[in-house]
Structures are given as C-alpha cells and as structure tokens.
Design an enzyme around this catalytic site. Sequence first.
Site, PDB file in Angstrom:
ATOM      1  N   ARG A 254       0.864  -1.183   0.000  1.00  0.00           N
ATOM      2  CA  ARG A 254       0.000   0.000   0.000  1.00  0.00           C
ATOM      3  C   ARG A 254       0.899   1.231   0.000  1.00  0.00           C
ATOM      4  O   ARG A 254       1.685   1.440   0.926  1.00  0.00           O
ATOM      5  CB  ARG A 254      -0.910  -0.031   1.227  1.00  0.00           C
ATOM      6  CG  ARG A 254      -1.910   1.123   1.346  1.00  0.00           C
ATOM      7  CD  ARG A 254      -2.897   0.807   2.453  1.00  0.00           C
ATOM      8  NE  ARG A 254      -3.850   1.883   2.716  1.00  0.00           N
ATOM      9  CZ  ARG A 254      -3.774   2.729   3.733  1.00  0.00           C
ATOM     10  NH1 ARG A 254      -2.760   2.643   4.598  1.00  0.00           N
ATOM     11  NH2 ARG A 254      -4.692   3.650   3.901  1.00  0.00           N
TER      12      ARG A 254
ATOM     13  N   ASN B 147      -7.082   8.055   2.644  1.00  0.00           N
ATOM     14  CA  ASN B 147      -6.746   7.452   3.925  1.00  0.00           C
ATOM     15  C   ASN B 147      -7.554   8.088   5.057  1.00  0.00           C
ATOM     16  O   ASN B 147      -7.642   9.307   5.164  1.00  0.00           O
ATOM     17  CB  ASN B 147      -5.252   7.644   4.221  1.00  0.00           C
ATOM     18  CG  ASN B 147      -4.831   6.998   5.522  1.00  0.00           C
ATOM     19  OD1 ASN B 147      -4.816   5.783   5.648  1.00  0.00           O
ATOM     20  ND2 ASN B 147      -4.493   7.824   6.515  1.00  0.00           N
ATOM     21  N   GLU B 148      -8.194   7.252   5.868  1.00  0.00           N
ATOM     22  CA  GLU B 148      -8.893   7.679   7.084  1.00  0.00           C
ATOM     23  C   GLU B 148      -9.599   9.025   6.876  1.00  0.00           C
ATOM     24  O   GLU B 148      -9.249  10.031   7.497  1.00  0.00           O
ATOM     25  CB  GLU B 148      -7.903   7.729   8.247  1.00  0.00           C
ATOM     26  CG  GLU B 148      -7.277   6.369   8.479  1.00  0.00           C
ATOM     27  CD  GLU B 148      -6.241   6.339   9.589  1.00  0.00           C
ATOM     28  OE1 GLU B 148      -5.968   7.399  10.166  1.00  0.00           O
ATOM     29  OE2 GLU B 148      -5.712   5.247   9.866  1.00  0.00           O
TER      30      GLU B 148
ATOM     31  N   HIS C 227      -9.215  -0.078   9.819  1.00  0.00           N
ATOM     32  CA  HIS C 227      -7.905   0.054  10.439  1.00  0.00           C
ATOM     33  C   HIS C 227      -8.033  -0.353  11.906  1.00  0.00           C
ATOM     34  O   HIS C 227      -8.878   0.179  12.631  1.00  0.00           O
ATOM     35  CB  HIS C 227      -7.390   1.484  10.314  1.00  0.00           C
ATOM     36  CG  HIS C 227      -7.109   1.890   8.900  1.00  0.00           C
ATOM     37  ND1 HIS C 227      -6.585   3.116   8.572  1.00  0.00           N
ATOM     38  CD2 HIS C 227      -7.277   1.226   7.730  1.00  0.00           C
ATOM     39  CE1 HIS C 227      -6.444   3.188   7.254  1.00  0.00           C
ATOM     40  NE2 HIS C 227      -6.869   2.051   6.721  1.00  0.00           N
TER      41      HIS C 227
ATOM     42  N   TYR D  41      -6.444  -0.567  15.455  1.00  0.00           N
ATOM     43  CA  TYR D  41      -5.473  -0.154  16.465  1.00  0.00           C
ATOM     44  C   TYR D  41      -6.096  -0.360  17.844  1.00  0.00           C
ATOM     45  O   TYR D  41      -6.612  -1.432  18.143  1.00  0.00           O
ATOM     46  CB  TYR D  41      -5.011   1.278  16.202  1.00  0.00           C
ATOM     47  CG  TYR D  41      -4.210   1.416  14.925  1.00  0.00           C
ATOM     48  CD1 TYR D  41      -2.883   1.010  14.859  1.00  0.00           C
ATOM     49  CD2 TYR D  41      -4.797   1.921  13.770  1.00  0.00           C
ATOM     50  CE1 TYR D  41      -2.147   1.113  13.694  1.00  0.00           C
ATOM     51  CE2 TYR D  41      -4.062   2.029  12.588  1.00  0.00           C
ATOM     52  CZ  TYR D  41      -2.740   1.619  12.556  1.00  0.00           C
ATOM     53  OH  TYR D  41      -2.013   1.717  11.397  1.00  0.00           O
TER      54      TYR D  41
ATOM     55  N   GLU E 178      -5.031  -1.380   7.713  1.00  0.00           N
ATOM     56  CA  GLU E 178      -3.896  -1.037   8.571  1.00  0.00           C
ATOM     57  C   GLU E 178      -4.089  -1.729   9.909  1.00  0.00           C
ATOM     58  O   GLU E 178      -5.223  -1.911  10.365  1.00  0.00           O
ATOM     59  CB  GLU E 178      -3.806   0.474   8.843  1.00  0.00           C
ATOM     60  CG  GLU E 178      -3.322   1.324   7.709  1.00  0.00           C
ATOM     61  CD  GLU E 178      -3.118   2.777   8.147  1.00  0.00           C
ATOM     62  OE1 GLU E 178      -2.974   3.022   9.376  1.00  0.00           O
ATOM     63  OE2 GLU E 178      -3.104   3.657   7.268  1.00  0.00           O
TER      64      GLU E 178
ATOM     65  N   TRP F 245       0.775  -1.621   9.070  1.00  0.00           N
ATOM     66  CA  TRP F 245       1.410  -0.296   9.094  1.00  0.00           C
ATOM     67  C   TRP F 245       2.631  -0.377   9.993  1.00  0.00           C
ATOM     68  O   TRP F 245       2.519  -0.782  11.151  1.00  0.00           O
ATOM     69  CB  TRP F 245       0.451   0.753   9.635  1.00  0.00           C
ATOM     70  CG  TRP F 245       1.044   2.130   9.528  1.00  0.00           C
ATOM     71  CD1 TRP F 245       1.910   2.715  10.410  1.00  0.00           C
ATOM     72  CD2 TRP F 245       0.862   3.061   8.463  1.00  0.00           C
ATOM     73  NE1 TRP F 245       2.271   3.960   9.969  1.00  0.00           N
ATOM     74  CE2 TRP F 245       1.646   4.204   8.773  1.00  0.00           C
ATOM     75  CE3 TRP F 245       0.132   3.051   7.273  1.00  0.00           C
ATOM     76  CZ2 TRP F 245       1.705   5.310   7.944  1.00  0.00           C
ATOM     77  CZ3 TRP F 245       0.189   4.165   6.454  1.00  0.00           C
ATOM     78  CH2 TRP F 245       0.972   5.280   6.797  1.00  0.00           C
TER      79      TRP F 245
END
Length: 540
Positions: free
Chosen positions: A82, A158-159, A225, A227, A254, A283
């Site tokens: 990516r 992105n985001e 994503h 996290y 991610e 990531w």
Amino acid sequence: MKKRLRMAGAAIIPLFALLLSMLVAAQPANAAVGLHVSGRNIVEANGSNLILRGVSLPHAWYTGQTASSLAGIKSLGANSVRIVLSGGRWPANGASDVANVIAQCKANRLICILENHDTTGYGEQSGAVTLDAAVDYWISVKSALAGQEDYVVLNIGNEPYGNNNVSGWTQATSSAISRLRGNGFQHLIMVDAPNWGQDWQFVMRDNAAAVAAADSQRNTVFSIHMYGVFDTAAEINAYLGAFQTAGLPLVIGEFGDNHSDGNPDEDTIMSQAQSRGVGYLGWSWSGNGGGVEYLDMVTNFNASALTSWGQRIFNGANGIRQTAKEATIFGGGNPSDTTAPTTPGTPAASGVTSSGATLTWTASTDSGGSGLAGYNVYREQGATDPQLGQTATNSITLTGLSASTQYQVYVRARDGAGNLSGNSSLVTFTTTAGGGGGGCSVTATAQSQWGNGYVVQPVTVTNTGTSPVTSWTVTFTLPSGHTVVGSWGASLTTSGQTVTARNASYNGSLGAKASTTFGFQGERPSGNTSVPSGYTCTAS
C-alpha cells in the site's frame, strides 16, 4: 488518535497502458475488469482468489527509499504493498511519479494499492482535505492509471474522517465512487472507514451496503484500520463477522502490534484474517516518527534489520511469509502447490575484494508446478544491507561490504506459489583490507529546520583521489539530546553521540573526483537550535 509520520521527501509513481484481453464470454456493460469483487472476495481477472498480504510504504515522504523498499518487501514474502501518496498536502506525487511507482511494484510482482493520504483526519486535523478533493487528485493522475486494472487498487483517501461529523462519511464516499466511475475509472476501489479508520461509531459497518450499491460496477472493497479500538478478540471477531454475515468484502487496511490509543490484539487480527480469507496490510515498513516509531517493521528501510513488529508480521504465526500467495498475473498463487523447491547448493565465494564478492551455487529445482520465482541472500555477520530478492538465478555479486570483515551467507529459493526451500549451508569469507583508492571529503547542509527537528541534505561525499573507490564511510557528531529518525542514500548507525553513515549498495563506487549525496532527519529538544557537526570521511 492516529499515528503521525515524520516526513521528508516528495513523490513518484508508474504506468504503462495494457489492452484488455478479449473475454471468453460476453460480459455486462458495467462488468468490472482486472481486479474485482466477487461476493466477499477480491479476485483477479481470471477469477483466481487474491488475499492481500502486505504492508504500507510511506512513499510520499521518502521517495528515495521506494525502489529498495519494494524489493525488500517482496523478499520477505508479501504479495501486495500500500503506497502512501499526496496530491498537495505534502509535496505532490504527479502522474509520472505514480507511473514509476506502479512500474516498480509490477517489477517486484506486488499488487499496488495506491492511497491518497491528504484526507487523513478530515474534520479534526488541520490541512486534511475532502474525499471530493481526493477524487480531483486521482483524475489528475489518470494517465498513469489507465490500463493498470490488473495490478492497481485505488484506495480513495486514507482515514477520510477523524471523530467529528462522521455521519457525512456515507454520502461523501458514495459520491467519490460515483465521480471516479463517471470519469472512466474501472479499478477496484478501496474505501477507508471514518473515526481515523477504526469505525468505532460503526458508520461504515452500518452503511457499507448502501455505499457498495452506489458503485455502478459493484467493485468496492471496505477497509478497516485496527489499532487500540480492537484490543480484544471479541471486538475483532464481531467486526469481521458483521461483514461476513452481510456478504460484503472487507480488508484490514492497517494494523499494528502496539499503539498510543491501546494495544491491538494482532494475534487475533492475523489469525482471524487467515481463517476468514480476509486480506491484511500492516502499518508500516519504516519512517514513523512523532512517538510511534515502534510501528516501524524495519530499521532505516533496511529489510535485514527487522524490528520485533517486523518479525511478528512477516515471520510469525499467520504472518506474511506463511500465508501470502503471489498473484497469478505474476505467475504465482497456485494454492494446490505446497511442494517446496529443493535446497540450493552451498555458495562459493570468488572475486573477494575490500567491498564485494561474487557468490555462485547449484541452482534449486521445483517440482510443484509453480516455477522458481527467486532467491534470498542473508548476511549473517557484519551485515548492514537488506536481504536481496531477485529473479531465479544461481549467482550474485555483492557490493557495499566493509573492508576486513567476515561475512557468512546462505541462499534459499522461493517458488511462484510462495513456498520456500531450506537454507543452503553457509559460506564464510572475509573481505580484504582494501586501500589504494584515495581519500574523500564531505560537506553537509541543513536544508530545513523547525522547533524540535531538522533535515540535513545534501551531505555530499566526494572522492578526492586519483583512482576509483568502491565504498565510503562518513562520521559526524550529534549534539546532546539529538536523535536520527530517518535517513536516505546511506545506512546510519549510532553509538553514543557518534553517527556512522555507510554508503548504500548503489552509491558506494565513485570515480576520481566524483560525488554522491545522502541525507537524514534529526530530532532535538525543544528550544535547542544546534545541528550536527564534525563530519569526516574515509574511502577505500
């Protein structure tokens, strides 16, 4: 909140137009070409299932590291990468740059996921742009993307929302997809969730079906994503299960093994992605700063310097090496081939000098039907540069070695299905003492400075002798409290306040009076305005 990268650099990207093959059977007018969605899965044009296994690469800020990084990422087994791009929030990556990046991805047999980072944290982070502005960027580089539908995924932005006004995500995403289709883009589209990609308010989860329907080609995959929001197995399973139940395609776009907002459960993320057939993209390769350096998978973009996170994602259970299958368009992806190639013969070293050597060995063979795709070279001792992933061969010339240093090397083969051979026996050799070539000089310029950091480039190394040199080393002193957070064009190591920079594999050889450059980024305590000093150079 989300990671921040310390940035330095500009941009690039690739292309060349491909005519589509004639289809065996007539297809609907809006049928997707190249990579496309089939139910919950991503498939290639020939219908072969493709489960993404790769990492993010911060090209926009470290353009000089992209070529070597792509080779390193491939050598560690990934089937995709990516690529971080910018349309102007940072130095813009224009069409020629994009074309070059795509070409490099293809040369390394990696599916190329291109993402516009300018949208990151829209509504919460200063400077972030809308998804509509991201589409303007994609239209501006369309010439680089046309004909690349077999190789490229467009990750629109992105985001694209922080934690403010996230209800706008659904309409903004649907409109962005419609604009891309209206402008002739036939690529597989990837869309990120709001809430800094983590969708903790479930806006993407609850509206994904409506967004999918807004795509006239029904060719959109959703990206979550993971996290700190996903720090338990229950949360991970519930989210993945919701998309599985809805029959909608999802990738983990991610994730990390640690984060400032909580400790992600990477073991469950990876095991559930594998058991459910979901792609994942970790990531990130290297270059993180601002307190999240622990998200680097390798140190200083060096594929042989894996961090603990890099070891986990590449070599751990359900990791990239174990689970990635190369795309069939590159000759891989044969799921029925589980036969490993034979172990290559023990390398023999010849032509050993102060900075290089040539290795040859008896080639591996493959009976599994996928064909040999390449080999890896591992430096066991005195190593400073990455594993080398190359096309199938039985020889290699190593450069950029250190004088009077012992090296131990083995080789292993990888076939087109991703199966790895055993390690050959080690060969041990010691480089010569060198000498003869001449001296060198070094100059350094602090290109830019800000409160707690600076970029020094170019650092110019010049061969002051009358004959060529094959390697060089620069040392300099960091002021107290300073650290190096990134470099390009050289491999940097630090001992106390002394930094040693050694040439990269491609810029160690300098003719008489010839020069080359490298650069680095440093951080310093707030209020400190000093920069490194005491630069000295040696060459051989």
